[in-house]
Design a protein around this motif. Structure first.
Motif, PDB file in Angstrom:
ATOM      1  N   VAL A  55       4.583  22.677 -16.301  1.00 20.19           N
ATOM      2  CA  VAL A  55       4.740  24.044 -16.806  1.00 20.19           C
ATOM      3  C   VAL A  55       3.753  24.977 -16.115  1.00 20.19           C
ATOM      4  CG1 VAL A  55       4.655  25.544 -18.844  1.00 20.19           C
ATOM      5  CG2 VAL A  55       5.496  23.184 -19.066  1.00 20.19           C
ATOM      6  N   ALA A  56       2.474  24.637 -16.166  1.00 14.31           N
ATOM      7  CA  ALA A  56       1.442  25.474 -15.544  1.00 14.31           C
ATOM      8  C   ALA A  56       1.521  25.347 -14.023  1.00 14.31           C
ATOM      9  CB  ALA A  56       0.056  25.057 -16.035  1.00 14.31           C
ATOM     10  N   THR A  57       1.326  26.464 -13.352  1.00  9.06           N
ATOM     11  CA  THR A  57       1.307  26.443 -11.884  1.00  9.06           C
ATOM     12  C   THR A  57      -0.103  26.241 -11.350  1.00  9.06           C
ATOM     13  OG1 THR A  57       1.174  28.866 -11.848  1.00  9.06           O
ATOM     14  CG2 THR A  57       3.376  27.870 -11.666  1.00  9.06           C
ATOM     15  N   SER A  58      -1.110  26.551 -12.158  1.00  4.63           N
ATOM     16  CA  SER A  58      -2.512  26.313 -11.816  1.00  4.63           C
ATOM     17  C   SER A  58      -3.296  26.205 -13.109  1.00  4.63           C
ATOM     18  CB  SER A  58      -3.086  27.458 -10.964  1.00  4.63           C
ATOM     19  OG  SER A  58      -3.233  28.633 -11.741  1.00  4.63           O
ATOM     20  N   ALA A  59      -4.488  25.612 -13.018  1.00  2.00           N
ATOM     21  CA  ALA A  59      -5.344  25.517 -14.197  1.00  2.00           C
ATOM     22  C   ALA A  59      -6.773  25.228 -13.779  1.00  2.00           C
ATOM     23  CB  ALA A  59      -4.852  24.436 -15.150  1.00  2.00           C
ATOM     24  N   ILE A  60      -7.697  25.661 -14.634  1.00  2.00           N
ATOM     25  CA  ILE A  60      -9.122  25.393 -14.451  1.00  2.00           C
ATOM     26  C   ILE A  60      -9.763  25.486 -15.822  1.00  2.00           C
ATOM     27  CG2 ILE A  60      -9.674  27.827 -14.004  1.00  2.00           C
ATOM     28  CD1 ILE A  60     -11.772  26.874 -11.956  1.00  2.00           C
TER      29      ILE A  60
END
Length: 179
Positions: free
Chosen positions: A76-81
């Protein structure tokens, strides 16, 4: 003290800083700023009543990493931090690695009831520049808002849309009045 953790995940499902795309929405989990607020109380620059201090102190001393949310956001997420260096600092890592810019709605950034009672300048300092929250900052396509909500519900953590990503470089901070 330095700790390194190793683990495994399904091939191709890592949530990276480098996957954000222009047009994506920007989200954050939980609330931000309480760990920084607790630090400021300990430094003596802010005073809080006993009960209020104890509530924010927990955020500083016992942060809750959002592992379940990260797992639920696979695909679902395209990026994360994780927000460990402060929202603006960690967002800068995503923007740099993904080659995009962002518009951040500063007054949409979620904060605790304790922090919300304090002066706006302090709220912004804690939510935007405070660190050690260990919440997730992530991006997702606008059409995936229902999937983001489902992931949040399955992980039992609130998520808030706080901005959007765009072509080009740079970060614009916009307040509730559009300034």
């Amino acid at each position: 003290l330095c700790i390194t953790v190793f683990g495994e995940l399904p091939h191709g499902q890592a949530l990276l800083r480098s996957g954000a795309r222009a047009g994506d929405d920007l989200y954050v989990s939980g609330t931000l700023g309480d760990a920084r607020l607790a630090l400021e109380v300990l430094r003596g620059s802010v005073a809080l009543a006993g009960d209020a201090f104890e509530r924010v102190r927990v955020a500083m001393e016992l942060p809750q990493p959002r592992v379940a949310l990260g797992i639920a956001l696979r695909g679902v997420a395209t990026s994360a931090i994780d927000v460990s260096d402060g929202l603006l600092g960690d967002l800068a890592h995503v923007l740099r690695r993904s080659g995009v810019g962002a518009e951040l709605q500063v007054d949409a950034v979620p904060r605790s009831a304790v922090l919300a009672t304090l002066p706006e300048a302090l709220q912004r300092e804690c939510t935007l520049a405070g660190g050690d929250d260990y919440e997730l900052l992530f991006s997702a396509a606008p059409g995936d808002a229902a999937r983001v909500a489902a992931a949040a519900q399955s992980a039992q953590v609130a998520v808030t849309r706080i901005g959007s990503l765009h072509d080009g470089a740079g970060l614009r901070l916009i307040d509730r009045d559009g300034r």
